[in-house]
Scaffold this active site. Structure first.
Site, PDB file in Angstrom:
ATOM      1  N   TYR A  80       0.839  -1.193   0.000  1.00 54.39           N
ATOM      2  CA  TYR A  80       0.000   0.000   0.000  1.00 54.39           C
ATOM      3  C   TYR A  80       0.876   1.245   0.000  1.00 54.39           C
ATOM      4  CZ  TYR A  80      -3.810   3.174   0.913  1.00 54.39           C
ATOM      5  OH  TYR A  80      -4.722   4.187   0.795  1.00 54.39           O
ATOM      6  N   PHE A 132      -7.601  20.563 -25.190  1.00 53.99           N
ATOM      7  CA  PHE A 132      -7.918  19.141 -25.228  1.00 53.99           C
ATOM      8  C   PHE A 132      -9.154  18.943 -24.363  1.00 53.99           C
ATOM      9  CE2 PHE A 132      -7.906  14.705 -24.027  1.00 53.99           C
ATOM     10  CZ  PHE A 132      -7.975  14.161 -25.294  1.00 53.99           C
ATOM     11  N   THR A 133      -9.974  17.975 -24.722  1.00 50.28           N
ATOM     12  CA  THR A 133     -11.308  17.815 -24.126  1.00 50.28           C
ATOM     13  C   THR A 133     -11.282  17.753 -22.595  1.00 50.28           C
ATOM     14  OG1 THR A 133     -11.073  15.444 -24.513  1.00 50.28           O
ATOM     15  CG2 THR A 133     -12.285  16.713 -26.179  1.00 50.28           C
ATOM     16  N   ASP A 223       1.597  19.492 -20.950  1.00 50.24           N
ATOM     17  CA  ASP A 223       0.870  18.249 -21.206  1.00 50.24           C
ATOM     18  C   ASP A 223       1.805  17.398 -22.062  1.00 50.24           C
ATOM     19  OD1 ASP A 223      -0.605  16.150 -22.209  1.00 50.24           O
ATOM     20  OD2 ASP A 223      -2.434  17.310 -22.460  1.00 50.24           O
ATOM     21  N   LYS A 266      -0.116   6.811 -23.619  1.00 48.44           N
ATOM     22  CA  LYS A 266       0.266   7.097 -25.009  1.00 48.44           C
ATOM     23  C   LYS A 266       1.759   6.812 -25.189  1.00 48.44           C
ATOM     24  CE  LYS A 266      -3.733   9.583 -24.701  1.00 48.44           C
ATOM     25  NZ  LYS A 266      -4.534   9.669 -23.473  1.00 48.44           N
ATOM     26  N   ARG A 390     -13.212  14.072 -34.320  1.00 53.32           N
ATOM     27  CA  ARG A 390     -12.523  15.172 -33.639  1.00 53.32           C
ATOM     28  C   ARG A 390     -12.970  16.462 -34.304  1.00 53.32           C
ATOM     29  NH1 ARG A 390     -10.057  13.294 -28.733  1.00 53.32           N
ATOM     30  NH2 ARG A 390     -12.277  13.515 -28.513  1.00 53.32           N
ATOM     31  N   PHE A 457     -18.926  13.666 -26.540  1.00 51.85           N
ATOM     32  CA  PHE A 457     -18.529  12.771 -27.629  1.00 51.85           C
ATOM     33  C   PHE A 457     -18.412  11.319 -27.192  1.00 51.85           C
ATOM     34  CE2 PHE A 457     -14.164  12.334 -26.151  1.00 51.85           C
ATOM     35  CZ  PHE A 457     -14.030  13.475 -25.362  1.00 51.85           C
TER      36      PHE A 457
END
Ligand code: PLI
Length: 466
Positions: A80, A132-133, A223, A266, A390, A457
């Site tokens: 933990y 970005f969303t 980001d 990614k 998009r 979306f």
């Protein structure tokens, strides 16, 4: 130099790996696909993956891990508190990305949530090189307003700018004059800007931004979801970087910024995970306080020990030149086939995906009939290839007026997962897109039958306009 020649000395190239495990995929019949897409409300997010032949929905969490990453999974220390995999991850983040402190999160939006709660106050403005969303939504939920400060060329699918991810410093200056630097907690910079078509920011622009931010006492948040891909374009295109390693360019990019949010699903090739990283110990303290509320203890955040180990190893693999060259090479291979057939796509071709220009491809449809959404559905129907809208659906509604944001870019993204498909899959995909392009006029527009309030979306449903 805008185009990249992957064939050097007239020689073919191949992926720098061989396949050890395979996952069968199956082609469906057209009647099966007709039923599946209607059932999914013409939204490719709502299809079952079993009904998909080649899945180009996203490059997020869909990578194939290496044997070394899988071996690392067996070394998961599922304590933990204080898991040894946390320390391996922390050391990798500092060594390769330069940030001294890091809290793991379940994925990128977990980091965006904590960041926005720490830094954004009601009434603040958050400039960024395109939205970005999930990033914008967390800024808005914290009371902030996103302001787009990317160069104009980024909104033009045909503009052959080598660094369409660059910030327009004049737009920033105008914002500061209007609202004052005190109401701008940070500038949010994405490397290889997703919504612009996977377009890079140049090192020169980031250096100029650093100077500007220092002058105004404003932080830079990075980001860094696709930072290695950005580094590849800098090496290819920016004078002075040709002989530099991807690793050293990645490090230099990160070191110009103050904090970073990472969706590790990614670039870093894990199926789940992310982190929030920074250099300021005071901000780290605040992040530790919040991560225990929303994610988990500060030494695991939202991640299992085994996943932190796979991520620590994935970071190292992501910055190897042969890997990144083949990764972007596959994207450009597909793009080349489409350009030869005169299918309209975003140019220059970006790092993680080929973006079809639905505005031009379905020029008979007005944007209010969601051309990109309709095109993604038509491509699935034709071929079983799954892509993602998009465009206006992703852009959502203005939080003040309630009207649709109507972005200039109305795109369908063919996103290539890392190390998953072969060039033959790219050939099949290109043939499918070309077939849809040839009968584009037959594609009908769509209208909402269900529209969620936030990030619509993902779960929206549609029906064809008669
Ligand atoms: O999907 P997350 O929560 O791990 O990460 C959110 C996120 C943040 N920034 C950027 C640039 C992204 O691309 C991103 C997620 N992108 C997805 C899911 C995509 O399909 O592109």
């Amino acid at each position: 130099m805008i185009t990249i020649t992957f064939r050097k000395d007239n020689k073919s190239w191949a992926e720098p790996y061989k396949i050890k495990v395979v996952e069968p995929i199956k082609m469906t019949s057209r009647p099966e696909r007709e039923a599946a897409i209607a059932e999914a409300g013409y939204n490719t997010f709502l299809l079952r993956s079993a009904d998909v032949y080649i899945d180009l929905l996203t490059d997020s969490g869909t990578s194939a891990m290496s044997d070394n990453q899988w071996a690392g999974m067996m070394l998961g220390d599922e304590a933990y508190a204080g898991s040894r995999n946390f320390y391996n991850l922390r050391d990798a983040v500092e060594q390769y990305y330069s940030y001294r402190y890091m809290v793991p999160t379940h994925q990128g939006r977990g980091a965006e949530h904590i960041l926005s709660r720490i830094l954004v106050k009601p009434g603040d403005f958050v400039p960024g090189n395109m939205y970005f969303t999930t990033t914008r939504l967390h800024q808005e939920l914290a009371g902030g307003t996103f302001v787009d400060v990317i160069v104009d060329e980024a909104h033009d699918p045909d503009a052959l700018h080598p660094f369409k991810g660059d910030v327009d410093l004049d737009k920033l200056e105008t914002l500061v004059q209007k609202v004052g630097a005190k109401r701008i907690p940070y500038v949010c910079i994405a490397t290889c800007v997703n919504m612009a078509g996977g377009q890079p920011i140049s090192m020169g622009n980031l250096k100029a931004l650093r100077q500007w931010c220092d002058k105004h006492g404003i932080l830079i948040v990075h980001d860094m979801t696709r930072v290695a891909e950005n580094a590849f374009f800098i090496k290819e295109r920016e004078p002075g970087y040709q002989d530099r390693s991807i690793a050293s360019i990645v490090h230099e990019l990160c070191a110009l910024t103050d904090l970073a949010t990472m969706s590790a699903k990614k670039d870093a090739m894990v199926n789940i995970g992310g982190f929030l990283a920074m250099n300021d110990p005071k901000l780290y303290e605040k992040a530790c306080e919040l991560v225990v509320v929303y994610e988990g203890l500060h030494t695991y955040g939202g991640m299992a020990g085994r996943d932190m180990e796979a991520l620590a190893r994935g970071i190292v693999e992501s910055i190897e030149y042969e890997h990144i060259r083949a990764r972007i090479g596959q994207v450009h291979y597909l793009a080349q086939k489409l350009m030869e057939a005169e299918v309209p796509i975003v140019k220059p071709v970006g790092g993680h995906a080929v973006f079809l220009d639905a505005k031009r491809l379905l020029s008979h449809l007005p944007q209010e009939q969601f051309p990109a959404q309709a095109l993604a559905a038509a491509l699935y129907l034709e071929s079983g290839v799954r892509s993602m809208e998009r465009g206006i659906v992703s852009a959502g509604r203005d939080k003040e007026t309630g009207k649709h944001h109507a972005p200039k870019l109305e795109l369908v993204r063919l996103t290539i997962p890392r190390r998953v498909y072969t060039q033959a899959h790219m050939d099949v995909t290109a043939e499918a897109v070309i077939a849809v392009h040839q009968q584009a006029r037959k594609v009908k527009g769509l209208r909402f039958t269900y529209e969620p309030e936030m990030l619509r979306f993902f779960q929206a449903r549609f029906e064809p306009v008669a």
